[in-house]
Every structure is written in structure tokens, then in C-alpha cells.
Scaffold this motif. Structure first.
Motif, PDB file in Angstrom:
ATOM      1  N   VAL A  93       0.860  -1.190   0.000  1.00  0.00           N
ATOM      2  CA  VAL A  93       0.000   0.000   0.000  1.00  0.00           C
ATOM      3  C   VAL A  93       0.896   1.240   0.000  1.00  0.00           C
ATOM      4  O   VAL A  93       1.782   1.380   0.862  1.00  0.00           O
ATOM      5  CB  VAL A  93      -0.940   0.029   1.224  1.00  0.00           C
ATOM      6  CG1 VAL A  93      -1.739   1.336   1.243  1.00  0.00           C
ATOM      7  CG2 VAL A  93      -1.883  -1.162   1.208  1.00  0.00           C
ATOM      8  N   ARG A  94       0.678   2.111  -0.941  1.00  0.00           N
ATOM      9  CA  ARG A  94       1.405   3.381  -1.009  1.00  0.00           C
ATOM     10  C   ARG A  94       0.410   4.512  -0.816  1.00  0.00           C
ATOM     11  O   ARG A  94      -0.499   4.690  -1.627  1.00  0.00           O
ATOM     12  CB  ARG A  94       2.125   3.520  -2.348  1.00  0.00           C
ATOM     13  CG  ARG A  94       3.170   2.435  -2.615  1.00  0.00           C
ATOM     14  CD  ARG A  94       3.843   2.661  -3.949  1.00  0.00           C
ATOM     15  NE  ARG A  94       4.816   1.604  -4.237  1.00  0.00           N
ATOM     16  CZ  ARG A  94       5.559   1.548  -5.347  1.00  0.00           C
ATOM     17  NH1 ARG A  94       5.429   2.523  -6.271  1.00  0.00           N
ATOM     18  NH2 ARG A  94       6.401   0.564  -5.538  1.00  0.00           N
ATOM     19  N   ALA A  95       0.576   5.282   0.264  1.00  0.00           N
ATOM     20  CA  ALA A  95      -0.347   6.369   0.597  1.00  0.00           C
ATOM     21  C   ALA A  95       0.262   7.719   0.207  1.00  0.00           C
ATOM     22  O   ALA A  95       1.459   7.968   0.431  1.00  0.00           O
ATOM     23  CB  ALA A  95      -0.668   6.355   2.089  1.00  0.00           C
ATOM     24  N   TYR A  96      -0.544   8.580  -0.367  1.00  0.00           N
ATOM     25  CA  TYR A  96      -0.091   9.906  -0.796  1.00  0.00           C
ATOM     26  C   TYR A  96      -1.085  10.958  -0.284  1.00  0.00           C
ATOM     27  O   TYR A  96      -2.314  10.738  -0.304  1.00  0.00           O
ATOM     28  CB  TYR A  96       0.012   9.988  -2.320  1.00  0.00           C
ATOM     29  CG  TYR A  96       1.024   9.028  -2.914  1.00  0.00           C
ATOM     30  CD1 TYR A  96       2.351   9.413  -3.080  1.00  0.00           C
ATOM     31  CD2 TYR A  96       0.635   7.744  -3.289  1.00  0.00           C
ATOM     32  CE1 TYR A  96       3.279   8.536  -3.615  1.00  0.00           C
ATOM     33  CE2 TYR A  96       1.562   6.860  -3.823  1.00  0.00           C
ATOM     34  CZ  TYR A  96       2.874   7.255  -3.984  1.00  0.00           C
ATOM     35  OH  TYR A  96       3.802   6.379  -4.509  1.00  0.00           O
ATOM     36  N   THR A  97      -0.557  12.094   0.147  1.00  0.00           N
ATOM     37  CA  THR A  97      -1.389  13.217   0.597  1.00  0.00           C
ATOM     38  C   THR A  97      -1.022  14.450  -0.203  1.00  0.00           C
ATOM     39  O   THR A  97       0.145  14.659  -0.575  1.00  0.00           O
ATOM     40  CB  THR A  97      -1.174  13.494   2.105  1.00  0.00           C
ATOM     41  OG1 THR A  97       0.210  13.744   2.343  1.00  0.00           O
ATOM     42  CG2 THR A  97      -1.627  12.296   2.931  1.00  0.00           C
ATOM     43  N   PRO A  98      -1.996  15.307  -0.477  1.00  0.00           N
ATOM     44  CA  PRO A  98      -1.683  16.535  -1.239  1.00  0.00           C
ATOM     45  C   PRO A  98      -0.922  17.529  -0.387  1.00  0.00           C
ATOM     46  O   PRO A  98      -1.143  17.645   0.828  1.00  0.00           O
ATOM     47  CB  PRO A  98      -3.065  17.053  -1.639  1.00  0.00           C
ATOM     48  CG  PRO A  98      -3.984  16.537  -0.559  1.00  0.00           C
ATOM     49  CD  PRO A  98      -3.434  15.201  -0.147  1.00  0.00           C
ATOM     50  N   ALA A  99      -0.012  18.270  -1.005  1.00  0.00           N
ATOM     51  CA  ALA A  99       0.779  19.277  -0.284  1.00  0.00           C
ATOM     52  C   ALA A  99       0.175  20.669  -0.374  1.00  0.00           C
ATOM     53  O   ALA A  99       0.395  21.504   0.507  1.00  0.00           O
ATOM     54  CB  ALA A  99       2.211  19.314  -0.817  1.00  0.00           C
ATOM     55  N   ALA A 100      -0.602  20.949  -1.440  1.00  0.00           N
ATOM     56  CA  ALA A 100      -1.145  22.291  -1.626  1.00  0.00           C
ATOM     57  C   ALA A 100      -2.576  22.189  -2.123  1.00  0.00           C
ATOM     58  O   ALA A 100      -2.978  21.197  -2.730  1.00  0.00           O
ATOM     59  CB  ALA A 100      -0.290  23.100  -2.600  1.00  0.00           C
ATOM     60  N   CYS A 101      -3.329  23.261  -1.863  1.00  0.00           N
ATOM     61  CA  CYS A 101      -4.726  23.321  -2.301  1.00  0.00           C
ATOM     62  C   CYS A 101      -4.778  23.420  -3.821  1.00  0.00           C
ATOM     63  O   CYS A 101      -4.048  24.224  -4.439  1.00  0.00           O
ATOM     64  CB  CYS A 101      -5.412  24.540  -1.664  1.00  0.00           C
ATOM     65  SG  CYS A 101      -7.109  24.793  -2.264  1.00  0.00           S
ATOM     66  N   SER A 102      -5.639  22.647  -4.424  1.00  0.00           N
ATOM     67  CA  SER A 102      -5.753  22.666  -5.886  1.00  0.00           C
ATOM     68  C   SER A 102      -6.433  23.931  -6.386  1.00  0.00           C
ATOM     69  O   SER A 102      -6.361  24.240  -7.582  1.00  0.00           O
ATOM     70  CB  SER A 102      -6.546  21.437  -6.350  1.00  0.00           C
ATOM     71  OG  SER A 102      -7.861  21.456  -5.790  1.00  0.00           O
ATOM     72  N   HIS A 103      -7.075  24.702  -5.476  1.00  0.00           N
ATOM     73  CA  HIS A 103      -7.793  25.908  -5.898  1.00  0.00           C
ATOM     74  C   HIS A 103      -6.942  27.170  -5.734  1.00  0.00           C
ATOM     75  O   HIS A 103      -6.751  27.931  -6.687  1.00  0.00           O
ATOM     76  CB  HIS A 103      -9.093  26.042  -5.102  1.00  0.00           C
ATOM     77  CG  HIS A 103      -9.855  27.305  -5.409  1.00  0.00           C
ATOM     78  ND1 HIS A 103     -10.437  27.534  -6.632  1.00  0.00           N
ATOM     79  CD2 HIS A 103     -10.119  28.402  -4.641  1.00  0.00           C
ATOM     80  CE1 HIS A 103     -11.037  28.708  -6.621  1.00  0.00           C
ATOM     81  NE2 HIS A 103     -10.856  29.264  -5.421  1.00  0.00           N
ATOM     82  N   CYS A 104      -6.386  27.381  -4.490  1.00  0.00           N
ATOM     83  CA  CYS A 104      -5.638  28.614  -4.222  1.00  0.00           C
ATOM     84  C   CYS A 104      -4.153  28.382  -3.990  1.00  0.00           C
ATOM     85  O   CYS A 104      -3.409  29.333  -3.720  1.00  0.00           O
ATOM     86  CB  CYS A 104      -6.231  29.333  -3.009  1.00  0.00           C
ATOM     87  SG  CYS A 104      -6.038  28.420  -1.452  1.00  0.00           S
ATOM     88  N   GLN A 105      -3.725  27.156  -4.058  1.00  0.00           N
ATOM     89  CA  GLN A 105      -2.329  26.772  -3.904  1.00  0.00           C
ATOM     90  C   GLN A 105      -1.794  26.991  -2.495  1.00  0.00           C
ATOM     91  O   GLN A 105      -0.572  26.959  -2.275  1.00  0.00           O
ATOM     92  CB  GLN A 105      -1.433  27.543  -4.894  1.00  0.00           C
ATOM     93  CG  GLN A 105      -1.861  27.425  -6.348  1.00  0.00           C
ATOM     94  CD  GLN A 105      -1.945  25.966  -6.791  1.00  0.00           C
ATOM     95  OE1 GLN A 105      -1.056  25.182  -6.502  1.00  0.00           O
ATOM     96  NE2 GLN A 105      -3.034  25.610  -7.479  1.00  0.00           N
ATOM     97  N   ALA A 106      -2.678  27.210  -1.504  1.00  0.00           N
ATOM     98  CA  ALA A 106      -2.220  27.350  -0.123  1.00  0.00           C
ATOM     99  C   ALA A 106      -1.754  26.009   0.404  1.00  0.00           C
ATOM    100  O   ALA A 106      -2.248  24.944  -0.002  1.00  0.00           O
ATOM    101  CB  ALA A 106      -3.362  27.900   0.745  1.00  0.00           C
ATOM    102  N   ALA A 107      -0.792  26.043   1.325  1.00  0.00           N
ATOM    103  CA  ALA A 107      -0.279  24.805   1.904  1.00  0.00           C
ATOM    104  C   ALA A 107      -1.362  24.123   2.725  1.00  0.00           C
ATOM    105  O   ALA A 107      -2.140  24.773   3.437  1.00  0.00           O
ATOM    106  CB  ALA A 107       0.941  25.099   2.774  1.00  0.00           C
ATOM    107  N   LEU A 108      -1.428  22.821   2.625  1.00  0.00           N
ATOM    108  CA  LEU A 108      -2.425  22.044   3.353  1.00  0.00           C
ATOM    109  C   LEU A 108      -1.818  21.497   4.623  1.00  0.00           C
ATOM    110  O   LEU A 108      -0.611  21.192   4.684  1.00  0.00           O
ATOM    111  CB  LEU A 108      -2.939  20.890   2.489  1.00  0.00           C
ATOM    112  CG  LEU A 108      -3.760  21.276   1.253  1.00  0.00           C
ATOM    113  CD1 LEU A 108      -4.124  20.030   0.461  1.00  0.00           C
ATOM    114  CD2 LEU A 108      -5.018  22.040   1.652  1.00  0.00           C
ATOM    115  N   PRO A 109      -2.611  21.371   5.672  1.00  0.00           N
ATOM    116  CA  PRO A 109      -2.093  20.763   6.910  1.00  0.00           C
ATOM    117  C   PRO A 109      -1.692  19.311   6.658  1.00  0.00           C
ATOM    118  O   PRO A 109      -2.176  18.647   5.732  1.00  0.00           O
ATOM    119  CB  PRO A 109      -3.270  20.884   7.881  1.00  0.00           C
ATOM    120  CG  PRO A 109      -4.479  20.986   7.004  1.00  0.00           C
ATOM    121  CD  PRO A 109      -4.036  21.732   5.775  1.00  0.00           C
TER     122      PRO A 109
END
Length: 469
Positions: A93-109
Motif C-alpha cells: 500500500v502506497r499512501a499519498y497526501t496533497p501538499a497544496a490546495c488545488s484551488h488557491c495553492q495554499a499549503a495544506l495541513p
């Protein structure tokens, strides 16, 4: 001109010559008619395969006109997708999380959202490398007499350099997927990294045939006890000479036998005289030893026979067209019965009209000359065997089941040119029997072959091919 005098030697000689010439003309006319009919044979009016059809053969019914729709799935079609495996059955299992918002490009927690992840699974083969086991047989010296004793191989260790699973794979490649021996060796080398010699592969085939002896004998014994079966035969080659491959089959069993003849003796090797089965077959003479009550003639073969008459001329042409109409009605009623719309009593009632029409048709055709009259007379004499399927559950009006089982064997014959030895004969018979039976039962062929080879190695019993009652 005066009539010939009966006592004139010259006239008598001329009359004898005329009679001889007339007989020769009649014989040649019959021969020409037979040869013309043979030239007009094709897959729709004989047992010839479609691949042998000449360019002059009539075309099959045309395909329906284009509907105008685009290719592929239509709007509203639910589609078919592979179901995802449960996570505990996945190897990685390989898990991936987004680093930035796809709308405003703000960093995601860094924390995960409450929504479940979208899952995407990829199927891949692992690197295929052979597993080599080395058996080290050590020696010990006796302190009393000085004799050196070597350890022996355990019962599960093969004496040759090939294990049971690899042996089963070799049999699968040549006996199931009909690969030639040299292409099979290339596949083993390229895909699995296993290098074997041609002689080793031949020896493995012979050993596999021995391993399959008991389960095939069990199939033969079970087939002799069934209530009904399908039987058919096709050509084969034995060391370049003509031979015949016979098959007897039920919905869950298939038995193949090779014989150098196409006669009753060969059929009795497939189905012994002690058997009481109802046999569905064509009209070949080898099956005539069976009483009519135990026979079902194949209506698909008869449809081709009457198609040949429909393509002839005169009264035979009329007989052929009439018979085709009745055969279409017969199959229409049978398919309605198979769909569950009719019960057996209703099927019998609907077939009574077809039987009356067909009896009248045969009565009008028995007086015809040539093949038309011979066919009608033969069917009149075998009338009871035309309708056995109406009286007995499990009996079908066609022999399509046996013909479908013979198709892989025909392809094997075309690529291998038959067999060359008794060991090859055993391998062909037993592999065809085992593979066809396993396919009818929906069982894994490779797993069974491995179990059979392992059982021969350890001296244990081979798994049965006969379903439990």
C-alpha cells in the motif's frame, strides 16, 4: 429401314454393344453426379470446416445493417469494472497526501481529511525467477566397520532436476495451450529463466502421462455408468499414418481415445458393450450396434444433410426445403423449452406437429433415387432415434457438445501432426481427457497437474476427476 433380325449375328453384337455402352453411360452419369455434389460441398451442407470452404461457397447470412450508433458502450450502459481487493489482500500500500490546495495553492495541513481515500489498484507480475533447492547428501563413516554411508533423497525430492510444479507447467504449455516443444522451451527460458533440453521435455511429458493414468481410468469407468453421453470422432495422425480420435462426453466428464480404425471396435474402446447409456451422435455406422431406443441422432448434422438436398435440383430440392422448415420449428420449440417457457409435456405436444410433417416428408422421399432417397429411407428406419430427446431428461437433439470438445484437439493435430509413439499416444489421450474434464468442471488445470505430478513423486493418490454424486 427394316428392324434388326433377332437371329442375325451382327445385330446381336450391335445390341450387346449398345447395352454395354448404355450401362457405362449410366455409371458415368452417376459418377459425374456424385463428383459434382462433392464439389458443391461446403461447411453449411456437410461436416467440412468453414476454413475449407471454396470461393464458390454461398455466403453466410449477412450481418444486420448498421444501426448508426457509435462503437463501444452506449449511454446508460452500467459497464463492467474490476472489483477492488480488500486492503488486507493487497501486498503493498502506497499512501499519498496533497501538499497544496488545488484551488488557491495554499499549503495544506499534514493531517488527513475525514474523507476516505480514493483507492486505485494496479496488478503486476513479480519478477519471475526459478526457485532452486539443493539437496546436500552427507556421508558418515562407521566407527565399527569403517563403512561410509551416504544420506538418501527424501521421498518428496525429484530424482531429476525438475520439480512437480515446473513439470506441470511444461504439460500445460504443450498439452493445454498446444505450444510446440521448441516454442515451449523458449517461453520457459525467456519468462522463467529455466533452461531445459528437448529430451528432458519429452521425458517430462511421458512421466506426466503416467501420473494421469489412474484419474483417466476413473473417468473411463464413470463414463460407462452414465445415463446419457455424446460421442464423436475426428481424424488424427500416428507416425504419419491415418488414425482416429474418439471422444465421449457428459456435461462434466470427457474421455478421449486414439485408435487406428474408425469402426465399432474403436467405439467399444470408448464405450464398452456393458454400458446402457443413451448416445447422441451422427449417423455413422459404428454406432449402429446400439438399439434405437439408446440413440439420439444429431439434428445439426441432419440440417446440413437437408441443406445439401435444398441446393440440388428436382424433387430432392423440394424435400430439402420442406425439411429445413421443420427443423427450424424443431429448434424453435427446443429453445423455448430450454428457456423454461415450456415444460416437457408442452414440448412433446408442440413436437407432435413437427413429427407428423416429418413423417409425411420421409414417406414422400423414400421413392427418390440417389442420396435423397437413401437419406429418407435411413431416417425412416431410424425414426425412433430421432426423438429420444423428447422422452429422456439430459438428452439433447444435437451433438454440439462433443464437437466443441474436439475443436482444441483438431488444432493440436494441425500444429503437431499427431503423435509418433505409444508414449505420445498416452500423453495425447490423457492430457485431452484431463484438460477437457477440468474445464467442464471449472477447475484449475495447472493446480491439478501439479497435484498429480506431486502424487506420483510421493506415491500418494491423485485427486479424482469424477465429481461426487
Amino acid at each position: 429401314m427394316s428392324a434388326p433380325h433377332p437371329d442375325c449375328p451382327g445385330c446381336q453384337k450391335l445390341q450387346a454393344e449398345v447395352a454395354t455402352l448404355r450401362a457405362e453411360v449410366a455409371e458415368l452419369t452417376t459418377l459425374v453426379a456424385e463428383l459434382t455434389a462433392r464439389l458443391q460441398q461446403h461447411s453449411q451442407n456437410s461436416s467440412r470446416p468453414p476454413s475449407s470452404d471454396p470461393p464458390s461457397a454461398p455466403q453466410r447470412p449477412p450481418k444486420p445493417a448498421p444501426s448508426g450508433r457509435q462503437r463501444g458502450g452506449q449511454p446508460g450502459h452500467p459497464g463492467v469494472t474490476r472489483e477492488l481487493l480488500p486492503t488486507d489482500q493487497v501486498q503493498e500500500v502506497r499512501a499519498y497526501t496533497p501538499a497544496a490546495c488545488s484551488h488557491c495553492q495554499a499549503a495544506l495541513p499534514q493531517g488527513l481529511a475525514g474523507a476516505p481515500p480514493r483507492r486505485h489498484q494496479v496488478w503486476e507480475l513479480p519478477p519471475l525467477t526459478p526457485c532452486v533447492t539443493e539437496y546436500q547428501l552427507h556421508a558418515g563413516d562407521c566407527a565399527h566397520c569403517g563403512t561410509r554411508t551416504w544420506a538418501t533423497l527424501p521421498p518428496e525430492a525429484p530424482t531429476r532436476r525438475v520439480g512437480p510444479r515446473l513439470q506441470a507447467l511444461c504439460a500445460l504449455l504443450t498439452g493445454r495451450f498446444r505450444l510446440g516443444r521448441r516454442p515451449a522451451l523458449e517461453l520457459l527460458t525467456d519468462v522463467f529463466g529455466v533452461s531445459l533440453s528437448l529430451g528432458t521435455l519429452v521425458a517430462l511429458e511421458a512421466d506426466t502421462a503416467v501420473a494421469l493414468q489412474a484419474p483417466v481410468a476413473e473417468v473411463a469407468a464413470a463414463l460407462a455408468q452414465v445415463d446419457c453421453l455424446h460421442a464423436d470422432e475426428t481424424g488424427w495422425k500416428t507416425a504419419g499414418k491415418r488414425a482416429w480420435l474418439w471422444v465421449g462426453a457428459t456435461p462434466s466428464l470427457a474421455l478421449f481415445r486414439l485408435h487406428d480404425r474408425r469402426n465399432r471396435a474403436a467405439f467399444e474402446e470408448l464405450l464398452p458393450r456393458t454400458a446402457t447409456s443413451i448416445v447422441t451422435s451422427d449417423r455413422f455406422s459404428a454406432y449402429t450396434r446400439l438399439p434405437l431406443a439408446r440413440r439420439q441422432l444429431c439434428w445439426a448434422h441432419l440440417a446440413r444433410d437437408f441443406q445439401a438436398l435444398a441446393e440440388s435440383t428436382g424433387a430432392a430440392r423440394t424435400i430439402g426445403h420442406w425439411a429445413q422448415d421443420q427443423i427450424r420449428r424443431l429448434f424453435s420449440h427446443w429453445h423455448t423449452f430450454r428457456q423454461g417457457v415450456l415444460d416437457r409435456a408442452g414440448l412433446v405436444v408442440r413436437m407432435e406437429r413437427v413429427q407428423r410433417a416429418f413423417r409425411a416428408l420421409l414417406a414422400g422421399g423414400v421413392t427418390l433415387a440417389g442420396k435423397a432417397g437413401a437419406l429418407c429411407r435411413d431416417l425412416r428406419d431410424k425414426w425412433e432415434a430421432l426423438w429420444t430427446f423428447l422422452l429422456h431428461a439430459g438428452v439433447e437433439p444435437t451433438n454440439n457438445h462433443a464437437e466443441r470438445l474436439l475443436r482444441p484437439a483438431v488444432l493440436w493435430r494441425k500444429t503437431s501432426f499427431g503423435h509418433q509413439s505409444d508414449r505420445g499416444k498416452q500423453y495425447v489421450e490423457r492430457m485431452l481427457t484431463v484438460v477437457s474434464t477440468l474445464r467442464l468442471q471449472g477447475r484449475n488445470v495447472l493446480a491439478y497437474l501439479e497435484a498429480a505430478c506431486r502424487a506420483r513423486l510421493t506415491g500418494t493418490s491423485v485427486p479424482s476427476l469424477v465429481p461426487l454424486a
